[in-house]
Design a protein around this motif. Structure first.
Motif, short mmCIF file in Angstrom:
data_model
loop_
_atom_site.label_atom_id
_atom_site.label_comp_id
_atom_site.label_asym_id
_atom_site.label_seq_id
_atom_site.Cartn_x
_atom_site.Cartn_y
_atom_site.Cartn_z
N PRO A 36 0.83 -1.21 0.00
CA PRO A 36 0.00 0.00 0.00
C PRO A 36 0.87 1.26 0.00
O PRO A 36 1.95 1.29 0.57
CB PRO A 36 -0.80 -0.12 1.30
N LEU A 37 0.37 2.29 -0.64
CA LEU A 37 1.08 3.56 -0.70
C LEU A 37 0.89 4.32 0.60
O LEU A 37 -0.12 4.18 1.27
CB LEU A 37 0.56 4.40 -1.87
N PRO A 38 1.88 5.15 0.97
CA PRO A 38 1.69 5.96 2.18
C PRO A 38 0.60 6.99 1.94
O PRO A 38 0.33 7.38 0.81
CB PRO A 38 3.06 6.62 2.39
N PRO A 39 -0.04 7.48 3.00
CA PRO A 39 -1.12 8.46 2.82
C PRO A 39 -0.57 9.77 2.26
O PRO A 39 0.57 10.14 2.52
CB PRO A 39 -1.68 8.64 4.23
N ARG A 40 -1.39 10.45 1.48
CA ARG A 40 -0.99 11.72 0.89
C ARG A 40 -0.95 12.80 1.94
O ARG A 40 -1.79 12.85 2.85
CB ARG A 40 -1.97 12.15 -0.20
N VAL A 41 0.02 13.69 1.78
CA VAL A 41 0.13 14.83 2.68
C VAL A 41 -0.34 16.05 1.93
O VAL A 41 0.16 16.35 0.84
CB VAL A 41 1.59 15.02 3.15
#
Length: 167
Positions: A36-41
């Motif tokens: 999974p990709l890290p959450p967007r900032v």
């Protein structure tokens, strides 16, 4: 018959490569080969220091625009006329041509020499180290202190006078 055998062998090969999941968990969980990709900032949550000022795009681009003036344009005819006038003032044209040709040959030979030095495996790094060392020595000797800067300026003026013949 041959096509059926090849298609069945390719199906066997793909069946071996695809991992099998237990029958009970197929409907309830989903597996993925990708992490999974890290959450967007969001950019609103980033804190900028007070020295960074955000300006609108139109203002930023207007700061980068420059205006050309008509005084900077150079006419090629004027340039060639000036060069022709200076060439006509030269008394010993053969010497000037000889020096110009010698300078071109020197540049050509130096490029060949630099190419040969670069082809030796360790020599370019050693030459770079020598250059950095000499630069450090020059800065310490001539640029660090006020008295040595004055000495360098007088040496440069003496060299200029020697070259131009106004000594």
């Amino acid at each position: 018959m041959a096509t059926a055998a090849s298609s069945s062998s390719s199906m066997v090969a793909t069946a071996v490569l695809i991992p099998r999941l237990p029958a009970a968990s197929v409907g309830t969980t989903r597996f993925s080969a990708l992490l999974p990709l890290p959450p967007r900032v969001s950019t609103a949550s980033l804190s900028f220091s007070s020295s960074v000022k955000l300006t609108p795009e139109s203002k930023r681009f207007s700061l980068l625009q420059t205006k050309a003036s008509e005084e900077t344009s150079v006419d090629a005819g004027d340039l060639f006329a000036d060069l022709k006038e200076k060439w006509d003032k030269v008394e010993d044209k053969a010497t000037v041509v000889l020096y110009g040709g010698g300078a071109l040959v020197a540049v050509w030979l130096s490029s060949i020499l630099i190419g040969a030095i670069n082809s030796v495996p360790l020599l370019p790094k050693i030459m770079e180290l020598v250059g950095v060392g000499y630069t450090g020595w020059f800065i310490y000797r001539y640029l660090l202190f006020k008295s040595s800067r004055k000495e360098l300026a007088t040496d440069i003026e003496a060299l200029k006078n020697k070259i131009t013949g106004t000594e």
